[in-house]
Design a protein around this motif. Structure first.
Motif, short mmCIF file in Angstrom:
data_model
loop_
_atom_site.label_atom_id
_atom_site.label_comp_id
_atom_site.label_asym_id
_atom_site.label_seq_id
_atom_site.Cartn_x
_atom_site.Cartn_y
_atom_site.Cartn_z
N CYS A 170 47.87 28.06 31.30
CA CYS A 170 49.09 28.01 30.85
C CYS A 170 49.78 29.03 30.05
CB CYS A 170 49.19 26.77 29.58
SG CYS A 170 47.93 27.44 28.27
N HIS A 171 49.22 30.29 29.79
CA HIS A 171 49.92 31.47 29.55
C HIS A 171 50.64 32.19 30.50
CE1 HIS A 171 46.48 31.63 26.19
NE2 HIS A 171 47.38 30.99 25.66
N LEU A 172 50.16 31.88 31.94
CA LEU A 172 50.77 32.47 32.97
C LEU A 172 51.75 31.81 33.67
CD1 LEU A 172 47.53 34.16 34.19
CD2 LEU A 172 49.21 35.25 32.76
N LEU A 173 51.46 30.40 33.82
CA LEU A 173 52.03 29.39 34.69
C LEU A 173 53.26 28.71 33.90
CD1 LEU A 173 49.10 27.97 36.44
CD2 LEU A 173 50.73 29.18 37.88
N ILE A 197 42.76 31.56 38.03
CA ILE A 197 44.43 32.03 38.10
C ILE A 197 43.95 33.45 37.47
CG2 ILE A 197 46.41 31.68 37.25
CD1 ILE A 197 45.49 29.23 38.55
N GLU A 198 44.61 34.58 38.18
CA GLU A 198 44.74 35.74 37.50
C GLU A 198 46.08 36.29 37.80
OE1 GLU A 198 41.57 37.47 39.84
OE2 GLU A 198 42.91 37.77 41.61
N SER A 199 46.21 37.29 37.09
CA SER A 199 47.42 38.43 36.89
C SER A 199 47.40 39.78 37.13
CB SER A 199 48.38 37.88 35.91
OG SER A 199 49.37 38.53 35.64
N LEU A 200 47.70 40.41 38.21
CA LEU A 200 47.36 41.88 38.29
C LEU A 200 48.24 42.63 37.24
CD1 LEU A 200 48.22 42.26 42.01
CD2 LEU A 200 46.06 41.82 41.04
N GLU A 201 47.64 43.68 36.67
CA GLU A 201 48.18 44.58 36.10
C GLU A 201 48.26 46.05 36.81
OE1 GLU A 201 45.45 44.93 32.53
OE2 GLU A 201 46.13 42.96 31.76
N ALA A 202 48.82 46.61 36.02
CA ALA A 202 49.29 48.17 36.69
C ALA A 202 48.20 48.82 37.39
CB ALA A 202 49.77 49.33 35.57
N PRO A 344 54.27 24.18 39.89
CA PRO A 344 54.29 25.21 40.79
C PRO A 344 52.67 25.61 41.33
CG PRO A 344 54.82 26.14 38.44
CD PRO A 344 54.99 24.63 38.83
N LEU A 345 51.86 25.30 40.36
CA LEU A 345 50.55 25.67 40.95
C LEU A 345 50.03 24.58 41.87
CD1 LEU A 345 47.86 27.06 40.74
CD2 LEU A 345 47.23 25.58 38.64
N HIS A 346 50.20 23.40 41.71
CA HIS A 346 49.72 22.29 42.42
C HIS A 346 50.50 22.42 43.82
CE1 HIS A 346 49.06 18.38 44.17
NE2 HIS A 346 50.30 18.30 44.46
N SER A 370 46.37 31.26 48.16
CA SER A 370 45.93 31.74 49.44
C SER A 370 45.14 30.32 49.80
CB SER A 370 44.58 32.65 49.21
OG SER A 370 43.50 32.56 50.24
N PRO A 371 45.10 30.24 51.41
CA PRO A 371 44.55 29.09 51.85
C PRO A 371 42.89 29.04 51.62
CG PRO A 371 45.08 30.64 53.60
CD PRO A 371 45.74 31.04 52.06
N ASP A 372 42.37 29.98 51.04
CA ASP A 372 41.02 29.95 50.89
C ASP A 372 40.81 29.46 49.39
OD1 ASP A 372 38.14 30.46 50.25
OD2 ASP A 372 38.53 32.69 50.13
N PRO A 373 40.42 28.20 49.31
CA PRO A 373 40.18 27.58 47.88
C PRO A 373 39.47 28.59 46.89
CG PRO A 373 38.66 26.54 49.37
CD PRO A 373 39.76 27.28 50.22
N GLY A 374 38.60 29.46 47.49
CA GLY A 374 37.72 30.38 46.56
C GLY A 374 38.63 31.37 46.02
N THR A 375 39.58 31.73 46.57
CA THR A 375 40.40 32.82 46.29
C THR A 375 41.37 32.48 44.81
OG1 THR A 375 40.30 33.83 48.37
CG2 THR A 375 42.05 34.56 46.59
N PRO A 376 41.06 33.17 43.76
CA PRO A 376 42.15 32.56 42.64
C PRO A 376 43.31 32.93 43.06
CG PRO A 376 40.27 34.42 41.79
CD PRO A 376 40.39 34.24 43.47
N VAL A 377 44.49 32.03 42.40
CA VAL A 377 45.64 32.06 42.60
C VAL A 377 46.14 33.22 41.76
CG1 VAL A 377 47.74 30.94 41.90
CG2 VAL A 377 46.00 29.54 42.90
N ARG A 378 47.06 33.77 41.90
CA ARG A 378 47.66 34.99 41.34
C ARG A 378 49.12 34.54 40.75
NH1 ARG A 378 45.61 40.41 44.88
NH2 ARG A 378 43.33 39.96 44.44
N VAL A 379 49.30 35.16 39.53
CA VAL A 379 50.63 34.85 38.94
C VAL A 379 51.33 36.29 38.63
CG1 VAL A 379 51.92 33.57 37.19
CG2 VAL A 379 49.78 32.48 38.02
N ASN A 380 52.32 36.46 38.93
CA ASN A 380 53.18 37.56 38.92
C ASN A 380 53.96 37.56 37.47
OD1 ASN A 380 53.90 40.26 39.31
ND2 ASN A 380 55.96 39.55 39.36
N THR A 381 53.74 38.27 36.44
CA THR A 381 54.46 38.35 35.18
C THR A 381 55.36 39.55 35.07
OG1 THR A 381 52.68 39.60 34.31
CG2 THR A 381 52.44 37.02 33.96
#
Length: 458
Positions: A170-173, A197-202, A344-346, A370-381
């Motif tokens: 909820c902090h990202l999405l 869920i994950e978010s890339l950093e620099a 949006p996640l759903h 990703s279509p791979d359910p094992g891959t974390p969804v990424r959220v860009n901030t």
């Protein structure tokens, strides 16, 4: 963790929360805790205990702390600690005079990460007694859905959210992320599982950005082709090419009706030929279907944007990245746009599965599934609200295409591209308006500013 004394994690969380409240007060020009009036809204969960122990620490620093208990199961140790420190506790806040007054800050400890979306009526009533007072939420704003970022009913809108161990979805999405205000992370020594869920950093982006090998050449660095633009929208071709032509790929090809415009502004761009990835759809108008058909027949990875999205009816048989905004995704999967913006996640996950492709759902917080359910969804901030400008999506498509041609996996190309695009917008904007052309021009500077590549990079 088993060796920690009982309550140690709560004490760590409370200390981090108390320091954050003091920092928030100072940030508003109010000085430290001494003499400030602070009200705690306390539910039955552990975050209510965090709020009470933090209140005790603040009371010891001279704050006037009141706790409004919204449950008869408030944390007993926290209640005792607050009273011992000189704070006051009310379990019948709606019939006492303590419910009015000029508070300096509200600490929201109503519902924790295990709570259901929405607020109980007594919590809504308590918040209604405190209009306009800045709110610091414990872990998450009470009432939002922690795991999906959705909101359903009443919820707290915080100025600052203090969370522990790691960021929560909820902090990202969005839309819940919009209710969090500034998010401050406090490390309390938790051992964490792999996130969903994950978010890339620099530093993550620095490790992903393709860098030329000492013996590399233009073909080994990847060739990206673009079949975009039309007589109606020649500018879309220029903008998509500007996103691709940032030096990340060794060569850029353009095929379309805007060739003369493109070559006039980008003399290094060449014409038709083989490519390691194709970008199609941006401003293509009536040529969108044929552009997609040609690119799909090439068998290489694709970035599919805008007009070409309308031609999709199932998996493409090649690696692909779809880059819709909510309206385009709504038309593609025949759903209501408002529903997609609310979940949006759903819907990013649903579309990724349906089309067997990476789906980059654009928005204030771009969601990449990703279509791979094992891959974390990424959220860009990264990014700025000034990025909501015509043509910015064309630049993004070209940029992602160059990363895809350079060899990145689709999920990495999409998420690194979104990060660079948002960071370039912030750099070019400098707090003010920005154009899509300005975003493209700032991308090389953002890449130069990335931290040194990790020595652990494979």
């Amino acid at each position: 963790m088993a060796s920690l004394p009982e309550g140690a994690l709560m004490q760590r969380a409370a200390a981090g929360l108390a320091y954050a409240v003091v920092g928030h007060l100072r940030g508003r020009g109010l000085g430290g805790a001494y003499g400030k009036r602070i009200v705690l809204l306390v539910g039955s969960g552990d975050n209510g205990g965090d709020a009470l122990y933090a209140g005790a620490l603040l009371a010891r620093r001279g704050a006037r702390v009141e706790a409004w208990l919204l449950s008869d199961r408030a944390h007993a140790g926290g209640v005792a600690a607050l009273k011992a420190a000189g704070g006051t506790v009310s379990s019948d806040v709606f019939s006492t005079s303590s419910t009015t007054g000029a508070f300096d800050v509200v600490v929201d400890g109503i519902v924790g990460i295990g709570g259901k979306p929405g607020l109980r009526p007594d919590a809504e009533r308590a918040l209604a007694l405190l209009p306009g007072i800045p709110v610091v939420s414990v872990d998450t704003p009470s009432g939002v859905c922690v795991d999906t970022g959705e909101v359903d009913g009443a919820h707290v809108t915080a100025d600052l959210t203090v969370t522990f161990g790691t960021h929560k979805p909820c902090h990202l999405l969005d839309p819940a992320a919009s209710a969090c205000g500034t998010v401050q992370l406090v490390d309390i020594g938790l051992r964490l599982p792999r996130p969903a869920i994950e978010s890339l950093e620099a530093a993550d982006v620095a490790d992903l950005v393709p860098r030329p090998a000492p013996d590399g050449h233009k073909y080994s660095r990847g060739v990206v082709g673009l079949r975009v633009g039309s007589a109606t929208y020649p500018g879309a071709a220029l903008l998509a090419v500007s996103g691709a032509n940032t030096g990340l790929a060794g060569m850029v090809r353009y095929v379309g009706t805007a060739s003369e415009w493109v070559k006039r502004h980008n003399p290094e761009v060449v014409g038709d030929g083989q490519a390691q990835a194709w970008v199609v759809g941006s401003g293509s108008a009536d040529g969108a279907n044929s552009a997609l058909a040609f690119a799909r027949a090439s068998g290489v990875p694709l970035v599919i944007d805008a007009d070409s999205l309308r031609a999709l009816n199932g998996p493409l048989g090649v690696p692909a990245i779809l880059t819709p905004h909510a309206g385009e995704l709504a038309a593609l999967i025949r759903e209501d746009r408002g529903e997609i913006e609310a979940r949006p996640l759903h819907y990013a996950r649903l579309a990724a599965k349906r089309f067997d492709a990476v789906v980059l759902l654009k928005g204030r917080r771009t969601t990449i599934a990703s279509p791979d359910p094992g891959t974390p969804v990424r959220v860009n901030t990264t990014g700025t609200s000034w990025l909501a400008t015509a043509g910015s999506g064309d630049v993004l498509g070209g940029l992602i295409g160059s990363l895809l041609a350079a060899g990145l996996a689709p999920i990495d190309a999409a998420s690194a591209g979104a990060w660079l695009h948002g960071a370039a917008a912030s750099l070019a904007s400098a707090g003010g308006p920005v154009t899509a052309s300005g975003v493209a021009a700032a991308i090389p500077a953002v890449i130069r500013s990335l931290p040194a590549v990790s020595p652990l990079r494979n």
